[in-house]
Design a protein around this motif. Structure first.
Motif, mmCIF file in Angstrom:
data_model
loop_
_atom_site.group_PDB
_atom_site.id
_atom_site.type_symbol
_atom_site.label_atom_id
_atom_site.label_comp_id
_atom_site.label_asym_id
_atom_site.label_seq_id
_atom_site.Cartn_x
_atom_site.Cartn_y
_atom_site.Cartn_z
ATOM 1 N N TYR A 97 33.132 -4.038 24.769
ATOM 2 C CA TYR A 97 33.682 -3.648 23.471
ATOM 3 C C TYR A 97 32.562 -3.600 22.436
ATOM 4 N N SER A 98 32.535 -2.532 21.638
ATOM 5 C CA SER A 98 31.549 -2.386 20.582
ATOM 6 C C SER A 98 32.217 -2.584 19.225
ATOM 7 N N GLU A 99 31.758 -3.589 18.499
ATOM 8 C CA GLU A 99 32.275 -3.804 17.152
ATOM 9 C C GLU A 99 31.755 -2.742 16.184
ATOM 10 N N GLU A 100 30.618 -2.128 16.510
ATOM 11 C CA GLU A 100 30.053 -1.096 15.630
ATOM 12 C C GLU A 100 31.009 0.077 15.460
ATOM 13 N N ILE A 101 31.607 0.516 16.547
ATOM 14 C CA ILE A 101 32.521 1.662 16.476
ATOM 15 C C ILE A 101 33.952 1.264 16.807
ATOM 16 N N GLU A 102 34.168 -0.056 16.968
ATOM 17 C CA GLU A 102 35.504 -0.597 17.251
ATOM 18 C C GLU A 102 36.165 0.141 18.413
ATOM 19 N N SER A 103 35.445 0.164 19.507
ATOM 20 C CA SER A 103 35.919 0.907 20.674
ATOM 21 C C SER A 103 35.278 0.325 21.933
ATOM 22 N N MET A 104 35.971 0.495 23.046
ATOM 23 C CA MET A 104 35.375 0.174 24.336
ATOM 24 C C MET A 104 34.318 1.226 24.655
ATOM 25 N N ILE A 105 33.225 0.780 25.233
ATOM 26 C CA ILE A 105 32.160 1.705 25.621
ATOM 27 C C ILE A 105 31.744 1.414 27.059
ATOM 28 N N GLU A 146 38.088 12.713 28.192
ATOM 29 C CA GLU A 146 36.767 13.337 28.267
ATOM 30 C C GLU A 146 35.697 12.285 28.011
ATOM 31 N N LEU A 147 34.566 12.424 28.680
ATOM 32 C CA LEU A 147 33.465 11.479 28.575
ATOM 33 C C LEU A 147 32.411 12.024 27.620
ATOM 34 N N PHE A 148 31.953 11.154 26.682
ATOM 35 C CA PHE A 148 30.968 11.568 25.689
ATOM 36 C C PHE A 148 29.811 10.573 25.656
ATOM 37 N N LEU A 149 28.578 11.101 25.578
ATOM 38 C CA LEU A 149 27.399 10.276 25.378
ATOM 39 C C LEU A 149 27.292 9.954 23.886
ATOM 40 N N ILE A 150 27.165 8.652 23.545
ATOM 41 C CA ILE A 150 27.220 8.248 22.136
ATOM 42 C C ILE A 150 26.013 7.394 21.746
ATOM 43 N N ASN A 151 24.869 7.650 22.335
ATOM 44 C CA ASN A 151 23.675 6.882 21.995
ATOM 45 C C ASN A 151 23.371 6.921 20.498
ATOM 46 N N ASP A 152 23.605 8.069 19.872
ATOM 47 C CA ASP A 152 23.271 8.223 18.454
ATOM 48 C C ASP A 152 24.270 7.542 17.518
ATOM 49 N N GLU A 153 25.350 6.973 18.072
ATOM 50 C CA GLU A 153 26.345 6.292 17.245
ATOM 51 C C GLU A 153 26.173 4.775 17.244
ATOM 52 N N LEU A 154 25.277 4.266 18.091
ATOM 53 C CA LEU A 154 25.186 2.818 18.284
ATOM 54 C C LEU A 154 23.753 2.317 18.143
ATOM 55 N N TYR A 155 23.657 1.037 17.817
ATOM 56 C CA TYR A 155 22.361 0.381 17.603
ATOM 57 C C TYR A 155 22.266 -0.946 18.353
ATOM 58 N N GLU A 156 23.259 -1.801 18.176
ATOM 59 C CA GLU A 156 23.210 -3.165 18.695
ATOM 60 C C GLU A 156 23.007 -3.267 20.204
ATOM 61 N N PRO A 157 23.680 -2.462 21.027
ATOM 62 C CA PRO A 157 23.469 -2.614 22.485
ATOM 63 C C PRO A 157 22.018 -2.411 22.907
ATOM 64 N N PHE A 158 21.314 -1.478 22.254
ATOM 65 C CA PHE A 158 19.912 -1.234 22.594
ATOM 66 C C PHE A 158 19.041 -2.428 22.205
ATOM 67 N N ILE A 159 19.297 -3.002 21.029
ATOM 68 C CA ILE A 159 18.516 -4.140 20.572
ATOM 69 C C ILE A 159 18.810 -5.367 21.423
ATOM 70 N N PHE A 160 20.081 -5.577 21.757
ATOM 71 C CA PHE A 160 20.450 -6.698 22.629
ATOM 72 C C PHE A 160 19.742 -6.575 23.977
ATOM 73 N N GLU A 161 19.771 -5.391 24.546
ATOM 74 C CA GLU A 161 19.130 -5.170 25.843
ATOM 75 C C GLU A 161 17.627 -5.440 25.756
ATOM 76 N N ASN A 162 17.023 -5.007 24.656
ATOM 77 C CA ASN A 162 15.578 -5.177 24.519
ATOM 78 C C ASN A 162 15.165 -6.618 24.256
ATOM 79 N N THR A 163 16.039 -7.406 23.660
ATOM 80 C CA THR A 163 15.749 -8.831 23.511
ATOM 81 C C THR A 163 15.499 -9.452 24.877
#
Length: 241
Positions: A113-121, A152-169
């Motif tokens: 779940y992503s709180e940034e977009i309030e949706s499951m990802i 339908e499936l959509f790529l949403i990399n440009d809508e999110l920030y936190e998952p990338f930073i969490f992964e990089n930590t």
């Protein structure tokens, strides 16, 4: 990491595989998985879908928040002794159908779940980056982020920030762990090229170009750094053919 619980459950499901047929009730459908063969029957008992997997692990989740579960199947594939994964997303609200599938490479795909977009990802790996894992001591892939809307499936990399930073930590901590007692030179760089390329790509997808450049300068000690960066950028933003 966030997918650890699902990954552990997946591993136990593989260990526990027997001849017993696994059954899942999915809306008005019955999903039958016999080791690596999946068959779906409707309420009348008629077969509506069949597929051969390698080692499937199935579960239900309401990914698009429409109050109807989707069926998720994570399949493991072993090629030349290397484990990789693909995720399949099925809808059964009206008719049973495959929404889409994503090949995730060596990264175990999962739903969160992503709180940034309030949706499951859906988080998956970018398998094109496996080229950097060939000589790496630790296998790693950068992530892609997806969501489902109206089946339908959509790529949403440009809508999110936190998952990338969490992964990089986690990735930066991993690089520091492997290199804390070693000099950082071109030889050691090659052993951790997979982690370095993954962290760089994640920072770029998060819009953190400055952090990406700083990380690359700190950990990539080979003279071909500009070419290394160019290869990564071309994988993130492939040119139209």
């Amino acid at each position: 990491m966030r997918y650890s619980t699902l990954f552990i459950a997946f591993l136990f499901s593989q260990i526990a595989l027997t001849a017993q047929v696994d059954t899942t009730f999915f809306n008005s459908y019955l999903v039958l998985v016999d080791v690596n063969f999946m068959k779906v029957e409707d309420a009348k008992g008629d077969s509506v879908f069949q597929k051969q997997f390698y080692r499937p692990y199935e579960y239900l989740a309401d990914i698009d928040a429409d109050q109807f579960d989707e069926l998720i199947v994570v399949d493991s594939i072993i090629t030349d002794g290397k484990l990789s994964f693909a995720i399949y997303l099925f809808s059964g609200e009206d008719n049973f159908k495959l929404i889409d599938s994503i090949y995730s490479g060596s990264f175990f795909p999962f739903i969160t779940y992503s709180e940034e977009i309030e949706s499951m990802i859906i988080e998956t790996g970018i398998p094109e980056f496996e080229i950097f894992n060939l000589e790496s001591e630790a296998v790693s892939l950068p992530i892609n982020l997806w969501k489902i809307e109206n089946d339908e499936l959509f790529l949403i990399n440009d809508e999110l920030y936190e998952p990338f930073i969490f992964e990089n930590t986690n990735l930066v901590q991993l690089i520091d762990y492997y290199t804390h007692d070693k000099p950082i030179n071109c030889s050691t760089t090659k052993f951790y090229e997979g982690i370095i390329s993954s962290a760089f790509a994640n920072y770029i997808n998060a819009g953190e170009q400055s952090l990406a450049a700083q990380m690359l300068k700190k950990y990539y000690a080979c003279d071909d750094i500009e070419n290394f960066k160019l290869v990564i950028m071309n994988l993130i933003f492939p040119k139209a053919k």
